[in-house]
Design a protein around this motif. Sequence first.
Motif, short mmCIF file in Angstrom:
data_model
loop_
_atom_site.label_atom_id
_atom_site.label_comp_id
_atom_site.label_asym_id
_atom_site.label_seq_id
_atom_site.Cartn_x
_atom_site.Cartn_y
_atom_site.Cartn_z
N LEU A 331 21.67 37.87 -22.59
CA LEU A 331 20.80 38.64 -23.49
C LEU A 331 21.18 40.10 -23.48
CD1 LEU A 331 18.28 39.30 -25.20
CD2 LEU A 331 16.92 39.21 -23.09
N PHE A 332 21.49 40.63 -22.31
CA PHE A 332 21.76 42.06 -22.20
C PHE A 332 23.08 42.44 -22.85
CE2 PHE A 332 18.92 42.15 -18.16
CZ PHE A 332 17.81 41.96 -18.97
N ASP A 333 23.98 41.49 -23.04
CA ASP A 333 25.18 41.74 -23.85
C ASP A 333 24.78 42.07 -25.28
OD1 ASP A 333 26.95 41.33 -21.76
OD2 ASP A 333 27.39 39.25 -22.29
N GLU A 334 23.77 41.33 -25.79
CA GLU A 334 23.28 41.59 -27.14
C GLU A 334 22.56 42.94 -27.20
OE1 GLU A 334 22.46 41.01 -31.22
OE2 GLU A 334 23.91 40.08 -29.85
N VAL A 335 21.78 43.25 -26.17
CA VAL A 335 21.12 44.56 -26.11
C VAL A 335 22.16 45.67 -26.16
CG1 VAL A 335 19.72 46.10 -24.67
CG2 VAL A 335 19.09 43.68 -24.88
N ALA A 336 23.21 45.53 -25.37
CA ALA A 336 24.27 46.55 -25.34
C ALA A 336 24.96 46.65 -26.69
CB ALA A 336 25.28 46.21 -24.24
N ASN A 337 25.23 45.51 -27.29
CA ASN A 337 25.93 45.49 -28.57
C ASN A 337 25.11 46.18 -29.66
OD1 ASN A 337 28.03 44.59 -30.43
ND2 ASN A 337 26.52 43.13 -31.18
N GLN A 338 23.79 45.95 -29.66
CA GLN A 338 22.94 46.53 -30.70
C GLN A 338 22.53 47.98 -30.42
OE1 GLN A 338 19.64 44.71 -32.57
NE2 GLN A 338 20.40 42.62 -32.39
N THR A 339 22.33 48.31 -29.14
CA THR A 339 21.69 49.60 -28.83
C THR A 339 22.50 50.53 -27.94
OG1 THR A 339 20.55 48.89 -26.80
CG2 THR A 339 19.49 48.36 -28.91
N GLY A 340 23.59 50.04 -27.34
CA GLY A 340 24.36 50.88 -26.44
C GLY A 340 23.73 51.06 -25.07
N ARG A 341 22.75 50.22 -24.74
CA ARG A 341 22.09 50.30 -23.44
C ARG A 341 22.63 49.21 -22.52
NH1 ARG A 341 18.60 52.00 -27.20
NH2 ARG A 341 17.12 53.64 -26.68
N LEU A 342 22.83 49.54 -21.27
CA LEU A 342 23.27 48.56 -20.28
C LEU A 342 22.10 48.20 -19.38
CD1 LEU A 342 26.77 50.04 -19.30
CD2 LEU A 342 26.25 48.22 -20.96
N PHE A 343 21.47 47.06 -19.69
CA PHE A 343 20.34 46.59 -18.89
C PHE A 343 20.86 45.85 -17.66
CE2 PHE A 343 16.39 46.38 -21.87
CZ PHE A 343 16.56 47.72 -22.17
#
Length: 553
Positions: A331-343
């Motif tokens: 999921l966090f790969d998608e977060v990074a891809n969309q928002t530039g955040r590394l969860f």
Amino acid sequence: MSYLPKPYQPHYKIASRYKKSVAYFSMEFALDQVLKIYSGGLGFLAGSHMRSAHDLKQNVAGIGILWSYGYYNQVRSESRGMAAAHRRKVYHFLKDTGIKFTMLVHGHHVWVKAYYLPSETFGTAPMFFLTTDIEENDHISRTISYRLYDADELTRIAQYILLGVGGAKLLEELGVDPDVWHLNEAHALSSVFYELKKGGSLKSVRKKFVFTTHTPVEAGNEKTSYDLLKKFTFFSGLDDHTLKKVTGIHDDTFNHTLVALRVSKLANAVSELHGHVARAMWKDAKGVCEISHVTNAQNKKYWVDAKLEAARLEGDYPAIASRKWRLKAKLFDEVANQTGRLFDPDVFTIVWARRFAGYKRADLITRDLESFVKMLERADKPVQVIWAGKPFPTDQGAVNQFNRLCELSNHHKNMAVLVGYELSLSKLLKDGSDVWLNNPIVTREASGTSGMTAAMNGSVNCSTYDGWICEFADHGHNAFIIPEADRSLTDEARDHHDMRGFYQILNTEMLPMYYDQPDQWWKLVHNSMSDVVPFFDSDRMADEYYKKIYLAK
């Protein structure tokens, strides 16, 4: 044997206990990510129902609309807020039935074409989809099937005629008359008037119609001018005397839900609580049918992560924890891809994801900014929060709420707002969240279903006590429940109460358990996964529709 003619029969033999024939009408079906003809919960429900109809080998066929532009593609604007894009969809896997016919819309002949989705394509009941977007029609007629829930009222009326009258004429073209016509919401109500116009008596027509209502607030049920509907040929040319007798409507306000309750043999709400609410809401209305309830559910076979399920069956808490870590990372790969955040997969992660509507209160936990920021900035027990969901594109209040969350996220590296909330993203969010936050105003959520599939995938529900959760939750055992506010409170005081309730549970129960008592946390996760099935698996729901609704005398 299926009631459908040979070219359209399912690839399975109909089970004897489900031989009664059913046509299921719905404006939207969420069957697979690639078939974008849905907007949200109603479609997710209908899609799960059609999957379970397949798995149980039921004599059901679905009838919907082939939306050329879907609902809309949710993308980002240049300022990183939300934008709605409308892109034409093409589906080469749908079969051209060769069936074409005309229907009347505003006294004008509109051509309708039918496509077929074989049962084996996505593991569903056989499905038919209607379109007016064909070269035989003028531009205005083609636009009827362009966009799901078109913002223009006149276009929506035409869409209701397409689903109802078009669906009825499709059944005629197929040479079949199913035992049960199931209206999933009142969008296909025009089919009743078409059947009456053909010569059926109210008694004979009512005998085969059943109706599912999803709206627990009277004001939320769609109303249209009677005269406008008549001009649009919604009533298939029935005279005023007959219409008033059939509908019980004697003024110019046509309440679609109320009329559906009057012309159906039986209706159902979509949770036990909703059943009580619906019966109370319509208790003074004359001529309505009995309102039962069939609690919504979701198709476990489609939604569940196989490795998580295997770990659940073994009662292997470390394996559940390990798999959740990997799903969070995905999921966090998608977060990074969309928002530039590394969860961080080791951090407690809350997700709020569903349709943006006022009563669902997407922004509730942000309304006390001091508490919200304190939660995001704590170092001892860190928290990450993700939002996702599609507002109706012309609901400016909901769009503004979405954009305000986007703006707020600019100031916090551990807060993200995602776009593109469809089946695939929904699956990622349910797989990758630790807590599924659901905070509607109590009695406003008829059922809700997203938390069911979240629980199936090891995400713990934190919810107000509304909808399906009332039939599932045991606080501290399989979920966390925000205590209900006194219903005499003002709206502002109620919202403050619910928000404070969330923070109280977060700080005193959820975070201490997750970080300091991990064995207890994973036991609760396991309880949640185990308790949500089989009752909230749509196989139970599809079976119950036959037993309680379709086979009712």
